[in-house]
Design a protein around this motif. Sequence first.
Motif, PDB file in Angstrom:
ATOM      1  N   ASP A 108      29.650 -29.108  28.640  1.00  0.00           N
ATOM      2  CA  ASP A 108      28.323 -29.302  28.046  1.00  0.00           C
ATOM      3  C   ASP A 108      28.079 -30.775  27.750  1.00  0.00           C
ATOM      4  O   ASP A 108      27.001 -31.303  27.991  1.00  0.00           O
ATOM      5  N   GLU A 109      29.097 -31.446  27.229  1.00  0.00           N
ATOM      6  CA  GLU A 109      28.968 -32.858  26.884  1.00  0.00           C
ATOM      7  C   GLU A 109      28.734 -33.701  28.139  1.00  0.00           C
ATOM      8  O   GLU A 109      27.925 -34.615  28.139  1.00  0.00           O
ATOM      9  N   THR A 110      29.419 -33.371  29.227  1.00  0.00           N
ATOM     10  CA  THR A 110      29.253 -34.100  30.484  1.00  0.00           C
ATOM     11  C   THR A 110      27.849 -33.893  31.031  1.00  0.00           C
ATOM     12  O   THR A 110      27.207 -34.840  31.493  1.00  0.00           O
ATOM     13  N   ALA A 111      27.347 -32.670  30.969  1.00  0.00           N
ATOM     14  CA  ALA A 111      26.005 -32.388  31.465  1.00  0.00           C
ATOM     15  C   ALA A 111      24.951 -33.116  30.635  1.00  0.00           C
ATOM     16  O   ALA A 111      24.000 -33.683  31.173  1.00  0.00           O
ATOM     17  N   ALA A 113      25.393 -35.877  28.915  1.00  0.00           N
ATOM     18  CA  ALA A 113      25.511 -37.312  29.182  1.00  0.00           C
ATOM     19  C   ALA A 113      24.849 -37.682  30.509  1.00  0.00           C
ATOM     20  O   ALA A 113      24.182 -38.712  30.616  1.00  0.00           O
ATOM     21  N   LYS A 114      25.001 -36.830  31.528  1.00  0.00           N
ATOM     22  CA  LYS A 114      24.371 -37.103  32.823  1.00  0.00           C
ATOM     23  C   LYS A 114      22.856 -37.040  32.708  1.00  0.00           C
ATOM     24  O   LYS A 114      22.147 -37.873  33.262  1.00  0.00           O
ATOM     25  N   ASP A 115      22.349 -36.033  31.994  1.00  0.00           N
ATOM     26  CA  ASP A 115      20.899 -35.924  31.804  1.00  0.00           C
ATOM     27  C   ASP A 115      20.363 -37.127  31.041  1.00  0.00           C
ATOM     28  O   ASP A 115      19.312 -37.675  31.374  1.00  0.00           O
ATOM     29  N   HIS A 116      21.069 -37.546  30.033  1.00  0.00           N
ATOM     30  CA  HIS A 116      20.641 -38.695  29.227  1.00  0.00           C
ATOM     31  C   HIS A 116      20.655 -39.966  30.070  1.00  0.00           C
ATOM     32  O   HIS A 116      19.759 -40.800  29.959  1.00  0.00           O
ATOM     33  N   ALA A 117      21.667 -40.107  30.922  1.00  0.00           N
ATOM     34  CA  ALA A 117      21.762 -41.292  31.774  1.00  0.00           C
ATOM     35  C   ALA A 117      20.610 -41.333  32.775  1.00  0.00           C
ATOM     36  O   ALA A 117      20.057 -42.398  33.063  1.00  0.00           O
TER      37      ALA A 117
END
Length: 164
Positions: A108-111, A113-117
Amino acid sequence: MEPRARAGKNVGKETFNRKEVSSLLYAYGDVEEPLPDTIRVLDEIVTEFLDGVCFEASRHAQVAGRQKLKFDDFEFALRRNPQYLGRVRSMIEKRQEIKEARQGFNEDETAVAKDHAKDTAPATAAASRDDDLNDLDEDEDLDYLNVVSSSKGTGSKKRKKAPK
């Protein structure tokens, strides 16, 4: 080596911290400052118990043809005592739940972070370019950059200064 033979090595030596053992005794209803003999005896009992359990677990692993211990080996060693066995099984289940929760949390954290990036990447790049351009005091900084860059080279070629 048998656990009984090994237990003789630890006589008189404390395995656990005195303060931790006294806190454990206090938690189970003993006085705040237990007698030193009480701490020593409890230390020996717990050490002997853990030695025995680990010896049985290592023997089971050896018979199974493994050098490393697994939780199954400890389950086998504690199979005769249902209370201990139940506690080990509950610890294994909790360990598995924690492992799955961490894995889900990391995904969830990786997803996120990718969306935020993706959302902030264009705006951040444009803002950093604007900040870099605003920070330059045009003539002085460009002259300085040209002098520094020309002094770093071999000295055979000089660079042209920016027009003023």
